[in-house]
Design an enzyme around this catalytic site. Structure first.
Site, PDB file in Angstrom:
ATOM      1  N   LYS A 330     137.648  19.562  15.749  1.00 41.50           N
ATOM      2  CA  LYS A 330     137.766  19.982  14.101  1.00 41.50           C
ATOM      3  C   LYS A 330     138.844  21.327  13.986  1.00 41.50           C
ATOM      4  O   LYS A 330     139.427  21.115  13.029  1.00 41.50           O
ATOM      5  CB  LYS A 330     136.285  20.706  13.840  1.00 41.50           C
ATOM      6  N   ASP A 367     131.531  19.415   5.279  1.00 36.63           N
ATOM      7  CA  ASP A 367     130.484  20.009   5.918  1.00 36.63           C
ATOM      8  C   ASP A 367     129.864  20.898   4.831  1.00 36.63           C
ATOM      9  O   ASP A 367     128.723  21.215   4.472  1.00 36.63           O
ATOM     10  CB  ASP A 367     130.561  20.821   7.295  1.00 36.63           C
TER      11      ASP A 367
HETATM   12  P1  NAP Z   1     128.078  26.592  17.069  1.00 31.31           P
HETATM   13  O1  NAP Z   1     129.659  26.616  16.498  1.00 31.31           O
HETATM   14  O2  NAP Z   1     127.979  26.504  18.657  1.00 31.31           O
HETATM   15  O3  NAP Z   1     127.165  27.888  16.711  1.00 31.31           O
HETATM   16  C1  NAP Z   1     125.796  27.934  17.027  1.00 31.31           C
HETATM   17  C2  NAP Z   1     125.412  29.187  16.273  1.00 31.31           C
HETATM   18  O4  NAP Z   1     124.206  29.370  16.617  1.00 31.31           O
HETATM   19  C3  NAP Z   1     126.073  30.604  16.819  1.00 31.31           C
HETATM   20  O5  NAP Z   1     126.242  31.472  15.774  1.00 31.31           O
HETATM   21  C4  NAP Z   1     124.929  30.798  18.135  1.00 31.31           C
HETATM   22  O6  NAP Z   1     125.176  32.383  18.365  1.00 31.31           O
HETATM   23  C5  NAP Z   1     123.785  30.417  17.605  1.00 31.31           C
HETATM   24  N1  NAP Z   1     122.694  30.302  18.561  1.00 31.31           N
HETATM   25  C6  NAP Z   1     123.005  29.479  19.429  1.00 31.31           C
HETATM   26  N2  NAP Z   1     121.640  29.295  20.137  1.00 31.31           N
HETATM   27  C7  NAP Z   1     121.025  30.366  19.789  1.00 31.31           C
HETATM   28  C8  NAP Z   1     119.618  30.788  20.162  1.00 31.31           C
HETATM   29  N3  NAP Z   1     118.931  30.270  21.236  1.00 31.31           N
HETATM   30  N4  NAP Z   1     119.220  31.639  19.154  1.00 31.31           N
HETATM   31  C9  NAP Z   1     119.948  32.243  18.193  1.00 31.31           C
HETATM   32  N5  NAP Z   1     120.982  31.846  17.918  1.00 31.31           N
HETATM   33  C10 NAP Z   1     121.585  31.020  18.553  1.00 31.31           C
HETATM   34  O7  NAP Z   1     127.261  25.324  16.612  1.00 31.31           O
HETATM   35  P2  NAP Z   1     127.453  24.568  15.170  1.00 31.31           P
HETATM   36  O8  NAP Z   1     128.556  23.627  15.131  1.00 31.31           O
HETATM   37  O9  NAP Z   1     127.824  25.789  14.186  1.00 31.31           O
HETATM   38  O10 NAP Z   1     126.311  23.737  15.093  1.00 31.31           O
HETATM   39  C11 NAP Z   1     125.082  24.625  15.044  1.00 31.31           C
HETATM   40  C12 NAP Z   1     123.557  23.727  14.632  1.00 31.31           C
HETATM   41  O11 NAP Z   1     123.829  23.207  13.395  1.00 31.31           O
HETATM   42  C13 NAP Z   1     123.947  22.352  15.248  1.00 31.31           C
HETATM   43  O12 NAP Z   1     122.857  22.447  16.638  1.00 31.31           O
HETATM   44  C14 NAP Z   1     123.299  21.339  14.513  1.00 31.31           C
HETATM   45  O13 NAP Z   1     122.083  21.037  14.955  1.00 31.31           O
HETATM   46  C15 NAP Z   1     123.759  21.875  13.047  1.00 31.31           C
HETATM   47  N6  NAP Z   1     124.609  20.944  12.571  1.00 31.31           N
HETATM   48  C16 NAP Z   1     123.931  20.123  11.525  1.00 31.31           C
HETATM   49  C17 NAP Z   1     125.107  19.425  11.047  1.00 31.31           C
HETATM   50  C18 NAP Z   1     124.339  18.133   9.829  1.00 31.31           C
HETATM   51  O14 NAP Z   1     125.092  17.456   9.413  1.00 31.31           O
HETATM   52  N7  NAP Z   1     123.017  18.501   9.544  1.00 31.31           N
HETATM   53  C19 NAP Z   1     126.314  19.440  10.924  1.00 31.31           C
HETATM   54  C20 NAP Z   1     126.814  20.496  11.892  1.00 31.31           C
HETATM   55  C21 NAP Z   1     125.840  21.281  12.558  1.00 31.31           C
HETATM   56  P3  NAP Z   1     126.020  33.161  19.020  1.00 31.31           P
HETATM   57  O15 NAP Z   1     127.162  33.451  18.130  1.00 31.31           O
HETATM   58  O16 NAP Z   1     125.158  34.374  19.563  1.00 31.31           O
HETATM   59  O17 NAP Z   1     126.269  32.119  20.353  1.00 31.31           O
END
Ligand code: NAP
Length: 535
Positions: A330, A367
């Site tokens: 991305k 998104d």
């Molecule tokens: P990412 O860039 O890795 O970001 C994850 C975020 O979640 C970070 O801010 C992280 O905090 C936080 N986090 C991770 N584990 C945590 C925990 N155990 N407790 C509290 N906070 C936590 O991931 P992303 O790409 O944004 O994706 C995140 C989620 O969004 C995915 O798991 C997915 O299920 C969902 N998503 C859904 C769609 C959809 O189409 N529905 C699309 C994209 C993503 P830190 O900064 O402290 O590490």
């Protein structure tokens, strides 16, 4: 029963550039999709052959999968005389050359001849065995096949790499020296670009030879599907999941249903979803359904590029009309965009590519629509107070998108500094987790993976801090997350991550086709697939 177009093939016609034209050879009728069947017992092999006929009446019988291949010949004869509509390839590849047969060259040739007598219209001899055979031995084998009207396919399998087109053509020339009716050249894809080598070889040879070209491995999927429109005589599929006879082989059902193998023609627009991992992406199912529903002659295929360069090469040279981009590409794709929408640039992530008529790449971030659309259908966003949990990629799309709609956005994240940085960039506010319970919001959006299947922490927020009328969880595995369950139990409205996934996909569909997306149908198939996977 669905059947691919059957075409009569005048065999024994390798190209003059490759080999001298042999005397008129046997004529066989084969379809475009050959289902490869293996079995550990004769009974299992025949039973699987029977059920493969639901997808195609053209099958390959891997006799070498049996401990004693000769033991199936009587049953095979009975089966083929009962099913005269079936065209069968007999293969008894020796262990040294990638098969499982442990016998000698003589035994292999003998079994293949007996399989021909039993009614197989084509026999497959690996090029290494053809090279080992003495001239008289091969001549006798050829003569016996011709006398019975059986075509010869000579195959080469490279289990470590795919050569460049020149190298593949050289292999095809070695094969053609044996005057087969079919030339089969198989490599192993180590990159998406390897598919291009296979397709170029097929394009070059197919006007004058019956050629089959495939790259094995997950990266080789493109070649399995697109070699047909490059002119390949046929392609191979597995009889089902878990009974593949080669790495990367896909079931016949998947090739037909998900990848529209029987509908792809020269005019079909090819799209991809690129990422690593990619095998379980729901995008092919969702977009193929939408294309079908809206009569768009297009297909979307999963791509696992080796690098951003590999992805760009295949986009340019296949060419691909558009790509849904997932992790880790991305951000990597940004420097290669000719243009991008303003939000994509500010978010710093692009999840959708469209190739312009000028061949240049245009980038979008859908998104944003995935978060904004479900919310704006339920509330007025201008002035709404919205809490976003998380500060990663999904949070960036949510925060920038909602701020643009005039919402007052608050960011809370495990690593507070990341929330501060995001909020500052997007003109949002930041909150510490301890302060959440004291605030009231119109909506709370979870963009952390908390609650996702396999993630230990089920909730991203304390239950008593759910001070909102609506809770939106972007996580969609499971379909009903612990956060959504809790919100429902408290009488709050909820939005599931499936809706985000579908809406970002709907926006992609609109960008690619210029048509409104069949959203409810897309949502239906995504939910169906998620339920199926959860069983
Ligand atoms: P990412 O860039 O890795 O970001 C994850 C975020 O979640 C970070 O801010 C992280 O905090 C936080 N986090 C991770 N584990 C945590 C925990 N155990 N407790 C509290 N906070 C936590 O991931 P992303 O790409 O944004 O994706 C995140 C989620 O969004 C995915 O798991 C997915 O299920 C969902 N998503 C859904 C769609 C959809 O189409 N529905 C699309 C994209 C993503 P830190 O900064 O402290 O590490």
């Amino acid at each position: 029963m669905r059947q691919l177009e059957e075409m009569p093939l005048t065999v024994s016609s390798p190209p003059e550039s490759i080999a001298p034209q042999p005397p008129s050879g046997p004529r066989v009728r084969v379809g475009k999709l050959c289902v490869a069947v293996q079995g550990s017992t004769p009974r299992e092999l025949i039973a699987r052959a029977e059920s493969a006929l639901n997808d195609s009446t053209f099958i390959e019988l891997r006799l070498d999968s049996l401990p004693k291949p000769a033991a199936v010949l009587a049953d095979l004869k009975a089966f083929l005389s009962r099913r005269r509509d079936v065209a069968a390839i007999a293969t008894c590849r020796r262990k040294a050359f990638g098969g499982q047969f442990v016998g000698s060259l003589n035994s292999e040739l003998e079994i293949l001849l007996k399989a021909a007598e039993a009614g197989c219209q084509i026999v497959d001899l690996e090029v290494e065995s053809a090279e080992q055979a003495t001239r008289p031995q091969l001549a006798r084998f050829r003569a016996a096949l011709r006398a019975g009207g059986t075509a010869l396919l000579v195959s080469s399998h490279d289990f470590s790499r795919t050569r460049r087109p020149d190298g593949l053509l050289e292999t095809a020339r070695q094969i053609a020296a044996f005057e087969p009716e079919f030339v089969k050249v198989v490599g192993t894809a180590r990159s998406l670009a390897d598919n291009l080598s296979i397709l170029r070889m097929v394009e070059e040879l197919s006007p004058s030879a019956q050629v089959v070209g495939i790259a094995m491995g997950e990266e080789g999927l493109l070649s399995r599907i697109l070699s047909l429109r490059a002119g390949a005589a046929f392609t191979f599929a597995a009889a089902g999941e878990g009974i593949e006879t080669a790495p990367g082989q896909v079931s016949a059902h998947t090739l037909l249903d998900l990848y529209r193998l029987d509908q792809i023609d020269k005019a079909t627009r090819i799209y991809g979803v690129a990422g690593n991992p990619i095998a379980h992406s729901l995008s092919p199912r969702m977009h193929t359904t939408a294309f079908r529903r809206e009569n768009v002659n297009a297909v979307l295929l999963p791509l696992r590029p080796r690098s951003i360069d590999d992805l760009l090469t295949v986009i340019r040279e296949l060419p691909l009309e558009g790509v849904a981009v997932t992790m880790p590409f991305k951000q990597e794709v940004l420097p290669y965009l000719a243009n991008q929408d303003a939000l994509t640039a500010r978010i710093g992530a692009c999840n959708t590519l469209r190739t312009g008529a000028d061949g240049k790449l245009y980038g979008f971030n859908t998104d944003v629509a995935g978060v904004v659309r479900p919310l704006e259908r339920r509330m007025r966003l201008a002035g709404a107070r919205i809490l976003v949990l998380g500060a990663g990629g999904a949070a960036r799309a949510a925060v920038f998108g909602l701020v643009e709609q005039g919402a007052e956005v608050f960011v809370a994240n495990r690593t507070h500094e990341k929330a501060v940085a995001l909020a500052r960039k997007a003109k949002a506010h930041v909150l510490k987790h301890a302060a959440l319970a004291k605030n009231r919001f119109d909506a709370i959006v979870n963009t952390t993976p908390c609650g996702m299947t396999g993630v230990k922490q089920p909730l991203p927020i304390e239950a008593d801090a759910l001070n909102a009328a609506l809770v939106f969880d972007t996580v969609y595995t499971p379909l009903e997350t612990p956060l959504l369950k809790l919100a429902k139990a408290r009488g709050l409205a909820v939005i599931s991550g499936v809706e985000m996934f579908v809406q970002q996909g709907a926006r992609q569909f609109e960008i690619w086709t210029g048509k409104p997306a069949p959203e409810s149908e897309m949502q239906r198939v995504v939910e169906l697939e998620l339920r199926r996977r959860a069983q």
